[in-house]
Design a protein around this motif. Sequence first.
Motif, PDB file in Angstrom:
ATOM      1  N   GLN A  45       0.893  -1.114   0.011  1.00 51.17           N
ATOM      2  CA  GLN A  45       0.185   0.015  -0.115  1.00 51.17           C
ATOM      3  C   GLN A  45       0.787   1.122   0.080  1.00 51.17           C
ATOM      4  N   ARG A  46       1.797   1.056   0.644  1.00 50.72           N
ATOM      5  CA  ARG A  46       2.634   2.543   0.858  1.00 50.72           C
ATOM      6  C   ARG A  46       3.228   2.876  -0.593  1.00 50.72           C
ATOM      7  N   GLU A  47       3.770   1.692  -1.325  1.00 50.45           N
ATOM      8  CA  GLU A  47       4.716   1.987  -2.382  1.00 50.45           C
ATOM      9  C   GLU A  47       3.323   2.375  -3.476  1.00 50.45           C
ATOM     10  N   LEU A  48       2.322   1.965  -3.370  1.00 48.31           N
ATOM     11  CA  LEU A  48       1.057   2.463  -4.339  1.00 48.31           C
ATOM     12  C   LEU A  48       0.789   4.086  -4.170  1.00 48.31           C
ATOM     13  N   ALA A  49       0.674   4.354  -2.584  1.00 48.56           N
ATOM     14  CA  ALA A  49       0.370   5.754  -2.392  1.00 48.56           C
ATOM     15  C   ALA A  49       1.701   6.564  -3.001  1.00 48.56           C
ATOM     16  N   ASP A  50       2.789   6.029  -2.880  1.00 45.22           N
ATOM     17  CA  ASP A  50       3.800   7.116  -3.304  1.00 45.22           C
ATOM     18  C   ASP A  50       3.862   7.099  -4.952  1.00 45.22           C
ATOM     19  N   THR A  51       3.663   6.067  -5.529  1.00 46.15           N
ATOM     20  CA  THR A  51       3.496   6.013  -7.117  1.00 46.15           C
ATOM     21  C   THR A  51       2.272   7.148  -7.492  1.00 46.15           C
ATOM     22  N   SER A  67      -2.509   9.836  -0.104  1.00 52.56           N
ATOM     23  CA  SER A  67      -2.057   9.531   1.125  1.00 52.56           C
ATOM     24  C   SER A  67      -2.363   7.967   1.326  1.00 52.56           C
ATOM     25  N   LEU A  68      -1.467   7.481   2.143  1.00 50.29           N
ATOM     26  CA  LEU A  68      -1.742   6.116   2.671  1.00 50.29           C
ATOM     27  C   LEU A  68      -3.100   5.649   2.947  1.00 50.29           C
ATOM     28  N   GLY A  69      -3.844   6.545   3.890  1.00 51.62           N
ATOM     29  CA  GLY A  69      -5.056   6.493   4.272  1.00 51.62           C
ATOM     30  C   GLY A  69      -6.091   6.110   2.680  1.00 51.62           C
ATOM     31  N   THR A  70      -5.891   6.820   1.777  1.00 51.44           N
ATOM     32  CA  THR A  70      -6.682   6.607   0.679  1.00 51.44           C
ATOM     33  C   THR A  70      -6.409   5.501   0.143  1.00 51.44           C
TER      34      THR A  70
END
Length: 441
Positions: A19-25, A29-32
């Motif tokens: 999830q964190r990787e996708l949020a960065d890409t 936000s990570l929450g989203t």
Amino acid sequence: MADDIAAGRLRPGDPLPPQRELADTLRVSLGTVTRAYAEARRRGLVIGQRRRGTIVAPERGADSPLASIVSEPSGAIDLAANWPIYAADPDPTAALREIASRPDVRSLLRYPPPEGGARHRAAGAAWLRSQGVKIDPEALLVSGGAQHGIFLSLAASTIPGDTLLVESLTYPGVLAAARTLGLKVRGVAIDEQGLVPEALEAAFAGSDAKVLYCVPTVHNPTTAILSEARKRQIADIVEQHRGWIIEDEIHRSLVEAPTPTLYELAPERTMLVTAASKALAGSLRVGFVTAPSALGQALLSAVQSSVFAVCPLGAELFATWLENGTVTKTVIKKRRSAERRQRLAFDALAEVDGVRLRGDPAAYFVWLTLPTGRSATRLAADARDRGVRVLPRSAFSAEPDGPDDGVRLCIGSPEDEKALTKGLNTVVDLLRRPQTELAIF
Ligand SMILES: Cc1ncc(COP(=O)(O)O)c(C=O)c1O
């Protein structure tokens, strides 16, 4: 995500990025991302895997044991449904003629009593006696097959919101029935020998569950057979917690020397469920359930509120076949055929590196554990693309986040051994190739 799954860009078994990787890409936000993953899970698009993260879920309906009944025949080789080798079904012509020629044939058109007619309950008791289970016909009721027997037993012993204990891998039909009845399901650990008594004790002690469903004889999907010693421990645990057992003995008649039933060890706490489907013919829809005295009335109410009474035609065919020896002959034929098909599966899969195969001469299926890194969901999807249906582990999983490393291959389903061999060869071929990975995101 939904669009990519619908368009086939994301395939069943594909892993989603952390999830964190996708949020960065995506620069959100990570929450989203966490909320999006939760929504995708709620919609059944993805499933969580404990060690492998989130993966795309099996195709809708692909892991349903009922899918091939309700869908049109597709020409696919079916290694997904636990069908009882139709080629060994008896020829019904003579028995149907005999029934039709009886002077009292019209009595079969009358409403039967909800517990089933005395003749049919006596046939059920006689059949169980031939399998080593002593039972009074009065303590039996007729169900419309084992699935209905399970449903009746659950309806009689639970209320919506209750927790049902099952083996951590279990027959998908019980998961479906639990869902319909609004039950929570909790998996109890199994090992090579089946249900682990210590885990059962912990599950009863650590929850408000009162009911255990289990398949002690040729466990579906792993084929394990519970020893008498374990059964004694399990019966004691259930007695101590004043719980109920739903003991699914659908495969018992196919086993040469089965161990005593939980029913015999704890008769007043056990609903033993069996049916003629696997021994004789799937369409008969005749089964039997033992009714502990405290649940007798609730079981009868469940029959009345579901079907009022089971149609007696299938039960009459069963009773006639029991009397004239067809049941015994058919069971021998089915068992021999199952043994031959088991050998074909073991021969085909023996050479594949890293897979572990489990089977039993009396089983209509084998359980395949895949080498590390292979996704069962992906294998099932790839097999489907090549015209072979198999069920991945998630279809049997009591809880959604187990590993994705097992596949059940039903050897009893294909019409003949040639079709079975073709299906097995397709699976072997897929296992010999590296798993196809799609680039995602
Ligand atoms: C373990 C188990 N229980 C019950 C059933 C359902 O049996 P029936 O066809 O009699 O409803 C099946 C069918 O595959 C099964 O494998």
